[in-house]
Design an enzyme around this catalytic site. Structure first.
Site, mmCIF file in Angstrom:
data_model
loop_
_atom_site.group_PDB
_atom_site.id
_atom_site.type_symbol
_atom_site.label_atom_id
_atom_site.label_comp_id
_atom_site.label_asym_id
_atom_site.label_seq_id
_atom_site.Cartn_x
_atom_site.Cartn_y
_atom_site.Cartn_z
ATOM 1 N N TYR A 1 -81.761 -32.653 -1.431
ATOM 2 C CA TYR A 1 -82.331 -33.094 -2.707
ATOM 3 C C TYR A 1 -82.325 -34.621 -2.779
ATOM 4 C CZ TYR A 1 -82.763 -33.465 -7.832
ATOM 5 O OH TYR A 1 -83.165 -33.768 -9.115
ATOM 6 N N SER B 1 -83.834 -39.185 -8.979
ATOM 7 C CA SER B 1 -82.434 -38.870 -9.270
ATOM 8 C C SER B 1 -81.559 -40.015 -8.787
ATOM 9 C CB SER B 1 -82.023 -37.579 -8.563
ATOM 10 O OG SER B 1 -80.619 -37.431 -8.539
ATOM 11 N N LYS C 1 -85.459 -37.362 -2.749
ATOM 12 C CA LYS C 1 -85.611 -38.319 -3.837
ATOM 13 C C LYS C 1 -85.624 -39.753 -3.306
ATOM 14 C CE LYS C 1 -85.770 -35.427 -7.328
ATOM 15 N NZ LYS C 1 -86.953 -35.314 -8.198
#
Length: 332
Positions: free
Chosen positions: A215, A189, A219
């Site tokens: 998150y 991402s 990543k």
């Protein structure tokens, strides 16, 4: 230099974020990027796509099947991917193509499940003399509160890093049988650009937990371990790539980031646009160089600021931590 570096305008689009990650960047770049894979480029090849029940995973499975691959769609339960399989089959029939699809089940955050699935899947392929040519690690989560996997790991980290590393390890026997050299692709991402490598606290035990930050941190770990994972599999004739899709309008974004989607929806990419580079990495000839981060068919920097730049020693440390976290995972 790889010969595929982004030109100046392309790099400026990335720095602008909105210009590079939205459908604007996709439209501006597509006329100047490397050629599409040839028709039938994956005929006779076999692919496994995780998180394949919707969004980028479904779009990836469709793209790979369109190029002729036999595609195994993996979700937490096989029934979760069957509607996507039906949609893909219908779409390809409308195009005059046939699809060979299989439903698989595994929670990639549960390391014991990963061990059982990957071991059994590799054995099943071996019994039939089949190889595995492409693995796409796309499954993702964005928990609103700190949640742990069955193994006690923070859920984002378990889903995006630990499960994929263990699964790749266990699928190596099937990958090495690929006649053309297998490719492993991790879907990251652009949000990872906001975070440094969380060496002191990879499990996000400290401070106030925020799902979007967790998150992005996971990543970041995912991206930084790719050179090591690529080196780890180089002797197996397996190349490893990581990519980020930009901002795509997927069910996951709608569920996890509704405010973001509301503000940006006119500029979000379709799932197919977000998945484009995944499919290209899986099928392009000559094979793209491994160990790199890709976006819109071009290599991109791992970081844009010194505050988020990891050293080689940092990468060594996080790779050692990941290897230790997945070592000795039981099958039961």
């Amino acid at each position: 230099m790889t010969g595929t570096e982004a030109p100046v305008l392309d790099r400026l689009l990335d720095r602008s974020i909105v210009g590079g990650y939205t459908n604007i960047g996709y439209a501006l770049r597509r006329g100047h990027w490397p050629a599409d894979p040839a028709e039938g480029a994956l005929a006779g090849r076999r692919a496994l796509v995780t998180g394949a029940g919707s969004g980028l995973g479904e779009a990836t499975a469709l793209g790979l099947a369109r190029l002729g691959a036999t595609v195994h769609l993996l979700g937490r339960d096989p029934d979760r991917v069957r509607p996507a399989m039906a949609r893909i089959t219908d779409r390809l029939r409308q195009e005059g193509r046939e699809a060979v699809l299989h439903a698989e089940g595994c929670d990639v955050a549960d390391l014991a499940q990963v061990h059982r699935f990957a071991t059994a899947f590799a054995a099943r392929l071996a019994e039939n003399g089949d190889a595995l040519d492409v693995v796409v690690h796309n499954a993702g989560v964005l928990p609103s509160t700190r949640t742990t996997s069955p193994d006690g790991h923070e859920l984002s980290l378990a889903t995006h890093v630990l499960g994929p590393v263990l699964m790749t390890d266990l699928l190596a026997p099937a990958l090495r049988r690929s006649a053309t050299g297998a490719r492993v692709i991790l879907v990251s991402s652009g949000g990872m650009y906001t975070q440094p490598l969380p060496l002191a606290d990879p499990e996000y035990r400290q401070g106030s937990y925020r799902g979007a930050v967790a998150y992005a941190r996971s990543k970041r770990v995912q991206v930084e371990i790719v050179p090591h994972l690529a080196h780890h599999l180089e002797a197996e004739n397996v190349s490893v790539h990581v990519m980020h899709p930009g901002w795509a309008d997927t069910p996951g974004v709608a569920a996890s980031l509704p405010a973001f989607r509301l503000l940006t929806r006119p500029f979000l990419r379709t799932s197919a646009q977000g998945a484009d580079t995944i499919v290209w990495l899986a099928a392009a000839q000559p094979p793209p160089p491994g160990g790199l981060l890709w976006h819109d068919r071009r290599p991109r920097p791992f970081s844009y600021t010194t505050a988020t730049t990891a050293t080689e020693a940092d990468r060594d440390e996080i790779w050692s931590w990941v290897r230790a976290a997945v070592a000795g995972t039981p099958a039961a």
